[in-house]
Design a protein around this motif. Structure first.
Motif, PDB file in Angstrom:
ATOM      1  N   ASN A 144      23.745 -11.581 116.676  1.00 49.01           N
ATOM      2  CA  ASN A 144      22.474 -11.965 116.083  1.00 49.01           C
ATOM      3  C   ASN A 144      22.407 -11.512 114.629  1.00 49.01           C
ATOM      4  N   ARG A 145      22.781 -10.279 114.355  1.00 49.97           N
ATOM      5  CA  ARG A 145      22.725  -9.756 112.996  1.00 49.97           C
ATOM      6  C   ARG A 145      23.737 -10.447 112.094  1.00 49.97           C
ATOM      7  N   ALA A 150       7.383 -18.745 100.129  1.00 48.72           N
ATOM      8  CA  ALA A 150       8.793 -18.382 100.265  1.00 48.72           C
ATOM      9  C   ALA A 150       8.985 -16.877 100.095  1.00 48.72           C
ATOM     10  N   VAL A 151       8.271 -16.287  99.153  1.00 50.42           N
ATOM     11  CA  VAL A 151       8.379 -14.839  98.952  1.00 50.42           C
ATOM     12  C   VAL A 151       7.855 -14.087 100.177  1.00 50.42           C
ATOM     13  N   VAL A 152       6.734 -14.538 100.729  1.00 46.90           N
ATOM     14  CA  VAL A 152       6.175 -13.883 101.919  1.00 46.90           C
ATOM     15  C   VAL A 152       7.137 -13.999 103.093  1.00 46.90           C
ATOM     16  N   VAL A 153       7.689 -15.173 103.314  1.00 47.28           N
ATOM     17  CA  VAL A 153       8.647 -15.363 104.408  1.00 47.28           C
ATOM     18  C   VAL A 153       9.883 -14.500 104.186  1.00 47.28           C
ATOM     19  N   ALA A 154      10.363 -14.430 102.951  1.00 50.53           N
ATOM     20  CA  ALA A 154      11.535 -13.606 102.654  1.00 50.53           C
ATOM     21  C   ALA A 154      11.253 -12.133 102.927  1.00 50.53           C
ATOM     22  N   LEU A 155      10.071 -11.651 102.547  1.00 47.36           N
ATOM     23  CA  LEU A 155       9.729 -10.249 102.792  1.00 47.36           C
ATOM     24  C   LEU A 155       9.596  -9.952 104.283  1.00 47.36           C
ATOM     25  N   VAL A 156       9.010 -10.871 105.022  1.00 47.94           N
ATOM     26  CA  VAL A 156       8.891 -10.683 106.472  1.00 47.94           C
ATOM     27  C   VAL A 156      10.281 -10.664 107.113  1.00 47.94           C
ATOM     28  N   CYS A 157      11.150 -11.568 106.700  1.00 50.78           N
ATOM     29  CA  CYS A 157      12.513 -11.599 107.239  1.00 50.78           C
ATOM     30  C   CYS A 157      13.285 -10.330 106.868  1.00 50.78           C
ATOM     31  N   LEU A 158      13.101  -9.871 105.639  1.00 50.72           N
ATOM     32  CA  LEU A 158      13.771  -8.644 105.211  1.00 50.72           C
ATOM     33  C   LEU A 158      13.280  -7.451 106.022  1.00 50.72           C
ATOM     34  N   ARG A 159      11.990  -7.376 106.271  1.00 50.05           N
ATOM     35  CA  ARG A 159      11.426  -6.294 107.080  1.00 50.05           C
ATOM     36  C   ARG A 159      11.999  -6.333 108.500  1.00 50.05           C
ATOM     37  N   TRP A 160      12.112  -7.531 109.060  1.00 49.35           N
ATOM     38  CA  TRP A 160      12.662  -7.665 110.395  1.00 49.35           C
ATOM     39  C   TRP A 160      14.130  -7.242 110.417  1.00 49.35           C
ATOM     40  N   LEU A 161      14.876  -7.640 109.378  1.00 53.33           N
ATOM     41  CA  LEU A 161      16.293  -7.288 109.315  1.00 53.33           C
ATOM     42  C   LEU A 161      16.468  -5.775 109.199  1.00 53.33           C
ATOM     43  N   VAL A 162      15.645  -5.118 108.401  1.00 54.47           N
ATOM     44  CA  VAL A 162      15.724  -3.665 108.266  1.00 54.47           C
ATOM     45  C   VAL A 162      15.379  -2.990 109.592  1.00 54.47           C
ATOM     46  N   GLN A 172      16.219  -3.929 112.413  1.00 50.75           N
ATOM     47  CA  GLN A 172      17.356  -4.046 113.317  1.00 50.75           C
ATOM     48  C   GLN A 172      18.369  -2.930 113.130  1.00 50.75           C
ATOM     49  N   ILE A 173      18.298  -2.218 112.014  1.00 49.40           N
ATOM     50  CA  ILE A 173      19.240  -1.137 111.752  1.00 49.40           C
ATOM     51  C   ILE A 173      18.876   0.041 112.646  1.00 49.40           C
TER      52      ILE A 173
END
Length: 179
Positions: free
Chosen positions: A2-3, A56-68, A70-71
């Motif tokens: 997934n990652r 797009a910026v809001v979606v990118a920030l939400v995706c980045l938060r989700w990705l972080v 996962q660590i």
């Protein structure tokens, strides 16, 4: 997996966005920066472009938060008890290690990861139990609840230990030998 797929998708989107910015700034000589992307269409009003960029910026920030999120974080805390005789200190990993070893000895269990979090007055236990494919998961869970957790609660001196158990299945012992 997934990652890896998320990282690959993010990289592709980053390259595509960087390429679009490079063309817009005139950094790619083969491309005319003033050429229309789709001939015959007019540009939308400026406010539409700003709304799309903000979304797009809001979606990118939400995706980045989700990705972080996962660590995996392995923060080791130190618990301290003080009484008349002195003070006792123990790390949460030291407290969880014997419990994990005990669960690993159960039939059908291959490996156990145990993480204690929270203060020593209200600890939480997260277990990841890697079991063989033919293991009796109900039996393992019953033994954890009836034998392992009561002993850990007694050792820690708390009756409020909250525990979550996650089972991950692996190939059975017979399948592993056949390969």
């Amino acid at each position: 997996m997934n990652r890896i797929l998320l990282g690959l998708l993010g990289f592709v989107l980053l390259v595509a966005g960087g390429s679009a910015i490079a063309v817009h700034l005139g950094r790619v000589p083969q491309m005319d920066r003033n050429a229309e992307l789709l001939p015959g269409t007019a540009l939308p009003p400026a406010w539409v472009l700003w709304v799309v960029a903000a979304a797009a910026v809001v979606v990118a920030l939400v995706c980045l938060r989700w990705l972080v999120a996962q660590i995996p974080r392995r923060k080791v805390a130190t618990w301290r008890w003080a009484d008349e005789a002195g003070a006792t200190r123990i790390t949460t990993s030291t407290a969880a290690a014997p419990f994990a070893e005990e669960i690993t000895a159960y039939p059908g269990v291959r490996k156990v990861e145990a993480v204690l979090t929270g203060p020593h007055t209200a600890p939480r236990l997260a277990l990841v139990v890697r079991a063989h494919g033919d293991a009796d998961l109900r039996g393992i869970r019953r033994r954890i609840d009836d034998e392992g957790l009561p002993r850990l609660r007694e050792a820690l001196g708390t009756a409020d230990l909250q525990a979550t158990v996650e089972f991950r299945m692996t190939a059975s012992k017979a399948d592993a030998r056949a390969h």
